[in-house]
Design a protein around this motif. Structure first.
Motif, mmCIF file in Angstrom:
data_model
loop_
_atom_site.group_PDB
_atom_site.id
_atom_site.type_symbol
_atom_site.label_atom_id
_atom_site.label_comp_id
_atom_site.label_asym_id
_atom_site.label_seq_id
_atom_site.Cartn_x
_atom_site.Cartn_y
_atom_site.Cartn_z
ATOM 1 N N ILE A 168 10.939 -10.525 5.906
ATOM 2 C CA ILE A 168 10.465 -10.091 4.594
ATOM 3 C C ILE A 168 11.585 -9.283 3.958
ATOM 4 O O ILE A 168 12.052 -8.294 4.535
ATOM 5 N N VAL A 169 12.019 -9.715 2.795
ATOM 6 C CA VAL A 169 12.991 -8.955 2.013
ATOM 7 C C VAL A 169 12.201 -8.145 0.997
ATOM 8 O O VAL A 169 11.357 -8.688 0.273
ATOM 9 N N VAL A 170 12.465 -6.848 0.971
ATOM 10 C CA VAL A 170 11.826 -5.977 -0.010
ATOM 11 C C VAL A 170 12.882 -5.649 -1.059
ATOM 12 O O VAL A 170 13.974 -5.179 -0.737
ATOM 13 N N ALA A 171 12.538 -5.942 -2.293
ATOM 14 C CA ALA A 171 13.463 -5.770 -3.408
ATOM 15 C C ALA A 171 12.728 -5.102 -4.561
ATOM 16 O O ALA A 171 11.508 -4.908 -4.511
ATOM 17 N N ALA A 172 13.476 -4.770 -5.600
ATOM 18 C CA ALA A 172 12.871 -4.159 -6.783
ATOM 19 C C ALA A 172 13.359 -4.861 -8.033
ATOM 20 O O ALA A 172 14.511 -5.303 -8.105
ATOM 21 N N ASP A 173 12.466 -4.918 -8.984
ATOM 22 C CA ASP A 173 12.831 -5.387 -10.317
ATOM 23 C C ASP A 173 13.375 -4.167 -11.049
ATOM 24 O O ASP A 173 12.615 -3.315 -11.498
ATOM 25 N N ALA A 194 0.814 -1.216 0.000
ATOM 26 C CA ALA A 194 0.000 0.000 0.000
ATOM 27 C C ALA A 194 0.848 1.266 0.000
ATOM 28 O O ALA A 194 0.314 2.369 -0.136
ATOM 29 N N ALA A 195 2.161 1.125 0.134
ATOM 30 C CA ALA A 195 3.045 2.288 0.220
ATOM 31 C C ALA A 195 3.078 3.055 -1.102
ATOM 32 O O ALA A 195 2.835 2.500 -2.174
ATOM 33 N N ALA A 196 3.417 4.327 -0.983
ATOM 34 C CA ALA A 196 3.590 5.164 -2.171
ATOM 35 C C ALA A 196 4.635 4.545 -3.088
ATOM 36 O O ALA A 196 5.604 3.934 -2.625
ATOM 37 N N CYS A 197 4.426 4.715 -4.392
ATOM 38 C CA CYS A 197 5.344 4.146 -5.377
ATOM 39 C C CYS A 197 5.460 5.137 -6.532
ATOM 40 O O CYS A 197 4.464 5.431 -7.200
ATOM 41 N N ALA A 198 6.664 5.661 -6.758
ATOM 42 C CA ALA A 198 6.878 6.690 -7.778
ATOM 43 C C ALA A 198 6.409 6.209 -9.140
ATOM 44 O O ALA A 198 6.698 5.080 -9.555
ATOM 45 N N LYS A 199 5.692 7.069 -9.817
ATOM 46 C CA LYS A 199 5.177 6.800 -11.161
ATOM 47 C C LYS A 199 4.344 5.525 -11.212
ATOM 48 O O LYS A 199 4.182 4.922 -12.263
ATOM 49 N N ASN A 200 3.883 5.075 -10.038
ATOM 50 C CA ASN A 200 3.083 3.866 -9.920
ATOM 51 C C ASN A 200 3.729 2.680 -10.638
ATOM 52 O O ASN A 200 3.049 1.843 -11.233
ATOM 53 N N SER A 201 5.048 2.596 -10.533
ATOM 54 C CA SER A 201 5.781 1.534 -11.247
ATOM 55 C C SER A 201 5.493 0.147 -10.683
ATOM 56 O O SER A 201 5.631 -0.845 -11.397
ATOM 57 N N GLN A 202 5.120 0.088 -9.407
ATOM 58 C CA GLN A 202 4.859 -1.196 -8.745
ATOM 59 C C GLN A 202 5.995 -2.186 -9.018
ATOM 60 O O GLN A 202 5.775 -3.356 -9.317
ATOM 61 N N ASN A 203 7.215 -1.684 -8.898
ATOM 62 C CA ASN A 203 8.417 -2.479 -9.172
ATOM 63 C C ASN A 203 8.894 -3.279 -7.966
ATOM 64 O O ASN A 203 9.871 -4.002 -8.056
ATOM 65 N N ARG A 204 8.189 -3.193 -6.860
ATOM 66 C CA ARG A 204 8.631 -3.857 -5.632
ATOM 67 C C ARG A 204 8.250 -5.335 -5.639
ATOM 68 O O ARG A 204 7.197 -5.723 -6.129
ATOM 69 N N LEU A 205 9.124 -6.124 -5.033
ATOM 70 C CA LEU A 205 8.892 -7.551 -4.839
ATOM 71 C C LEU A 205 9.103 -7.859 -3.368
ATOM 72 O O LEU A 205 9.953 -7.241 -2.718
ATOM 73 N N PHE A 206 8.366 -8.831 -2.837
ATOM 74 C CA PHE A 206 8.417 -9.165 -1.416
ATOM 75 C C PHE A 206 8.715 -10.655 -1.276
ATOM 76 O O PHE A 206 7.988 -11.484 -1.821
ATOM 77 N N PHE A 207 9.779 -10.971 -0.577
ATOM 78 C CA PHE A 207 10.195 -12.356 -0.371
ATOM 79 C C PHE A 207 10.040 -12.682 1.109
ATOM 80 O O PHE A 207 10.666 -12.042 1.955
ATOM 81 N N VAL A 208 9.201 -13.665 1.414
ATOM 82 C CA VAL A 208 8.920 -14.039 2.796
ATOM 83 C C VAL A 208 9.733 -15.279 3.147
ATOM 84 O O VAL A 208 9.690 -16.277 2.433
ATOM 85 N N GLY A 214 16.376 -4.163 1.535
ATOM 86 C CA GLY A 214 16.499 -4.470 2.958
ATOM 87 C C GLY A 214 15.654 -5.660 3.338
ATOM 88 O O GLY A 214 14.792 -6.109 2.580
ATOM 89 N N ALA A 215 15.939 -6.157 4.525
ATOM 90 C CA ALA A 215 15.168 -7.256 5.097
ATOM 91 C C ALA A 215 14.558 -6.754 6.397
ATOM 92 O O ALA A 215 15.152 -5.927 7.097
ATOM 93 N N VAL A 216 13.377 -7.253 6.706
ATOM 94 C CA VAL A 216 12.728 -6.917 7.967
ATOM 95 C C VAL A 216 12.641 -8.197 8.785
ATOM 96 O O VAL A 216 11.973 -9.151 8.388
ATOM 97 N N ALA A 217 13.354 -8.238 9.904
ATOM 98 C CA ALA A 217 13.237 -9.346 10.849
ATOM 99 C C ALA A 217 11.949 -9.127 11.633
ATOM 100 O O ALA A 217 11.679 -8.015 12.095
ATOM 101 N N ILE A 218 11.154 -10.203 11.784
ATOM 102 C CA ILE A 218 9.829 -10.069 12.386
ATOM 103 C C ILE A 218 9.614 -11.143 13.451
ATOM 104 O O ILE A 218 9.967 -12.306 13.243
ATOM 105 N N GLY A 219 9.037 -10.740 14.558
ATOM 106 C CA GLY A 219 8.699 -11.704 15.603
ATOM 107 C C GLY A 219 8.026 -11.015 16.771
ATOM 108 O O GLY A 219 7.704 -9.826 16.723
ATOM 109 N N ARG A 220 7.845 -11.780 17.817
ATOM 110 C CA ARG A 220 7.302 -11.228 19.056
ATOM 111 C C ARG A 220 8.494 -10.732 19.882
ATOM 112 O O ARG A 220 9.447 -11.479 20.109
#
Length: 174
Positions: free
Chosen positions: A73-78, A32-46, A143-149
């Protein structure tokens, strides 16, 4: 604003799992985050389970949080997609950063702890994640986001500093 102020960097997590529903909420927030020029170039690896991204843990001195995180979750771009739209203005770093920030804030709202583990622009970290996830060269991990309690709860932190705010032009302050 509660989720913004309660969002803190967590470096140690309990062994309680992160649910599929929570992961989906985090992914929805990232997308849902803003994305320049609506490229939707982001990829999410869980990645699920502790010790994910072993190559990143090996080359990044602060990635130890991944050892106890229940998910990442690793957030990357094509890069082909963004550059194809406008090669002089490839905004993928901003796009992925906005996605990561949304994930961090949503995690706080869900009562989860996170740590943003920076990858880009360090070539060793980028290569490690590309190897861990078997990514082609044109997929750039930001970047990667480490997630837990959280293993312990940290107090909310309001970092507002009025002296860093300018209304209009910059002026020197003593």
């Amino acid at each position: 604003m509660n989720a913004i102020f309660t969002r803190r960097s967590i470096r140690k997590f309990t062994d309680e799992p992160v649910t599929d529903q929570e992961l989906e909420q985090l992914l929805r927030a990232g997308m849902a985050a803003a994305c320049a020029k609506n490229s939707q170039n982001r990829l999410f690896f869980v990645e699920r389970g502790t010790g994910s991204l072993p190559g990143l843990i090996q080359v990044h001195p602060n990635a130890f949080a991944l050892k106890t995180a229940q998910a990442a979750i690793v957030v990357a771009a094509d890069r082909k997609k963004g550059a194809a739209l406008d090669p002089l203005n490839d905004w993928w770093v901003q796009d992925c950063s906005a996605a990561i920030q949304n994930i961090l804030v949503e995690a706080a709202d869900l009562g989860l702890g996170t740590l943003w583990v920076g990858v880009w622009p360090d070539p060793k970290r980028v290569l490690a994640v590309q190897r861990d996830l078997e990514l082609p060269e044109h997929i750039a991990p930001l970047g990667a986001v480490a997630i837990g309690r959280p293993d312990k709860v940290k107090e909310p932190n309001d970092r507002y500093e009025a002296e860093k705010v300018f209304f209009g032009k910059y002026e020197e302050r003593s």
